[in-house]
Design a protein around this motif. Structure first.
Motif, PDB file in Angstrom:
ATOM      1  N   ASP A 140       0.831  -1.209   0.000  1.00 63.38           N
ATOM      2  CA  ASP A 140       0.000   0.000   0.000  1.00 63.38           C
ATOM      3  C   ASP A 140       0.866   1.261   0.000  1.00 63.38           C
ATOM      4  O   ASP A 140       0.579   2.220  -0.719  1.00 63.38           O
ATOM      5  CB  ASP A 140      -0.948   0.001   1.203  1.00 63.38           C
ATOM      6  CG  ASP A 140      -2.049  -1.043   1.063  1.00 63.38           C
ATOM      7  OD1 ASP A 140      -2.318  -1.492  -0.078  1.00 63.38           O
ATOM      8  OD2 ASP A 140      -2.650  -1.410   2.097  1.00 63.38           O
ATOM      9  N   ALA A 141       1.936   1.245   0.808  1.00 64.81           N
ATOM     10  CA  ALA A 141       2.820   2.419   0.864  1.00 64.81           C
ATOM     11  C   ALA A 141       3.511   2.645  -0.478  1.00 64.81           C
ATOM     12  O   ALA A 141       3.633   3.785  -0.941  1.00 64.81           O
ATOM     13  CB  ALA A 141       3.866   2.243   1.972  1.00 64.81           C
ATOM     14  N   LYS A 179       1.696   6.748  -6.750  1.00 62.21           N
ATOM     15  CA  LYS A 179       0.558   7.602  -7.106  1.00 62.21           C
ATOM     16  C   LYS A 179       0.781   9.046  -6.682  1.00 62.21           C
ATOM     17  O   LYS A 179       0.572   9.970  -7.465  1.00 62.21           O
ATOM     18  CB  LYS A 179      -0.709   7.059  -6.438  1.00 62.21           C
ATOM     19  CG  LYS A 179      -1.959   7.869  -6.701  1.00 62.21           C
ATOM     20  CD  LYS A 179      -3.166   7.236  -6.017  1.00 62.21           C
ATOM     21  CE  LYS A 179      -4.359   8.139  -6.065  1.00 62.21           C
ATOM     22  NZ  LYS A 179      -4.432   9.040  -4.926  1.00 62.21           N
ATOM     23  N   ASP A 180       1.194   9.254  -5.431  1.00 61.15           N
ATOM     24  CA  ASP A 180       1.278  10.604  -4.882  1.00 61.15           C
ATOM     25  C   ASP A 180       2.686  11.194  -4.872  1.00 61.15           C
ATOM     26  O   ASP A 180       2.848  12.386  -4.612  1.00 61.15           O
ATOM     27  CB  ASP A 180       0.721  10.615  -3.446  1.00 61.15           C
ATOM     28  CG  ASP A 180      -0.755  10.264  -3.415  1.00 61.15           C
ATOM     29  OD1 ASP A 180      -1.431  10.399  -4.464  1.00 61.15           O
ATOM     30  OD2 ASP A 180      -1.256   9.844  -2.352  1.00 61.15           O
ATOM     31  N   LYS A 183       2.441   1.691  -3.478  1.00 64.63           N
ATOM     32  CA  LYS A 183       1.437   2.157  -4.446  1.00 64.63           C
ATOM     33  C   LYS A 183       1.130   3.633  -4.224  1.00 64.63           C
ATOM     34  O   LYS A 183       0.977   4.394  -5.180  1.00 64.63           O
ATOM     35  CB  LYS A 183       0.164   1.325  -4.325  1.00 64.63           C
ATOM     36  CG  LYS A 183       0.306  -0.089  -4.840  1.00 64.63           C
ATOM     37  CD  LYS A 183      -0.958  -0.885  -4.603  1.00 64.63           C
ATOM     38  CE  LYS A 183      -0.786  -2.340  -5.007  1.00 64.63           C
ATOM     39  NZ  LYS A 183      -1.963  -3.149  -4.668  1.00 64.63           N
ATOM     40  N   LYS A 184       1.063   4.029  -2.951  1.00 67.59           N
ATOM     41  CA  LYS A 184       0.796   5.432  -2.643  1.00 67.59           C
ATOM     42  C   LYS A 184       1.967   6.309  -3.100  1.00 67.59           C
ATOM     43  O   LYS A 184       1.755   7.398  -3.638  1.00 67.59           O
ATOM     44  CB  LYS A 184       0.539   5.609  -1.155  1.00 67.59           C
ATOM     45  CG  LYS A 184       0.149   7.037  -0.780  1.00 67.59           C
ATOM     46  CD  LYS A 184      -0.403   7.106   0.626  1.00 67.59           C
ATOM     47  CE  LYS A 184      -0.723   8.508   1.048  1.00 67.59           C
ATOM     48  NZ  LYS A 184      -1.792   9.147   0.321  1.00 67.59           N
TER      49      LYS A 184
END
Length: 181
Positions: free
Chosen positions: A123-124, A130-131, A126-127
Motif C-alpha cells: 500500500d505504501a 501515485k502521490d 502504491k501510494k
C-alpha cells in the motif's frame, strides 16, 4: 596496395564491432530466467513502460496527418490502412518490455528486484507511485519560495552590514572632485 587500405580498416572495424556484440550477447546470457522474471515483475509493478503506451498511436496519428495532407481525397482509406498496419505492429510492444526487463536485470540483482517489487506492491509503495510526483511538485514549489526568501534575506542583510561599514568610514576622496590649482 593503397587502393585496398580502406578495406583493411573496414574489416578491422567489423571484427572489433563483432567482438563487442558477442560480448554484449554473452553478458545478456549471464542473466538467469529467474532474474529476468524478477525484472519483468518490477517493471510491471513500477509501471516503467506505461508512458510508452502512446507511442504507436501517436506515430500513427502523425502518419495519418502527413498522408492526408498529401492525398486529401483518400482520407477514409488512409485512416483504415494506417490503423490496420498499426494494429499489426502492436505486438512489437512486447519487444520494449523485454528490453526494459533486460535493462533492469543488468542494473539490479534478482534479490534487489524482488525487494523493489515487494515494496511497490505494498500500500505504501502504491501510494508513493501515485502521490510521489505530486509531493515532488509541491516540494519544488516550496524550494522555489524558500530560495526566493533566502536570496532576499541574504541581499538585505549583506546590504545592511555593508551600509553600516560604509557609514563609519570617511568617504573616499574622489579624484575628479578635487579642487584644481
Amino acid at each position: 596496395m593503397i587502393k585496398y587500405s580502406g578495406f583493411g580498416r573496414l574489416a578491422s572495424a567489423a571484427i572489433v564491432l563483432g567482438g563487442l556484440m558477442l560480448g554484449a550477447s554473452a553478458k545478456a546470457q549471464d542473466i538467469s530466467p529467474e532474474h529476468l522474471q524478477a525484472a519483468r515483475t518490477a517493471i510491471t509493478v513500477l509501471g516503467v513502460t506505461d508512458r510508452f503506451d502512446n507511442i504507436l498511436p501517436a506515430v500513427a496519428d502523425r502518419l495519418k496527418t502527413q498522408l492526408i495532407q498529401a492525398y486529401p481525397n483518400l482520407q477514409d482509406q488512409i485512416y483504415g490502412e494506417v490503423d490496420k498496419q498499426a494494429l499489426s505492429l502492436a505486438a512489437r510492444r512486447g519487444d520494449l518490455e523485454k528490453e526494459a526487463a533486460m535493462v533492469y536485470a543488468k542494473a539490479f540483482t534478482a534479490d534487489e528486484l524482488k525487494v523493489i517489487s515487494d515494496f511497490y506492491s505494498s500500500d505504501a509503495g502504491k501510494k508513493l507511485l501515485k502521490d510521489g510526483p505530486i509531493a515532488t511538485r509541491e516540494l519544488m514549489k516550496a524550494a522555489d519560495i524558500w530560495t526566493a526568501g533566502v536570496a532576499r534575506d541574504l541581499e538585505k542583510q549583506t546590504n545592511d552590514a555593508l551600509l553600516s561599514v560604509v557609514g563609519t568610514q570617511a568617504p573616499a576622496a574622489d579624484p575628479a572632485a578635487a579642487p584644481k590649482q
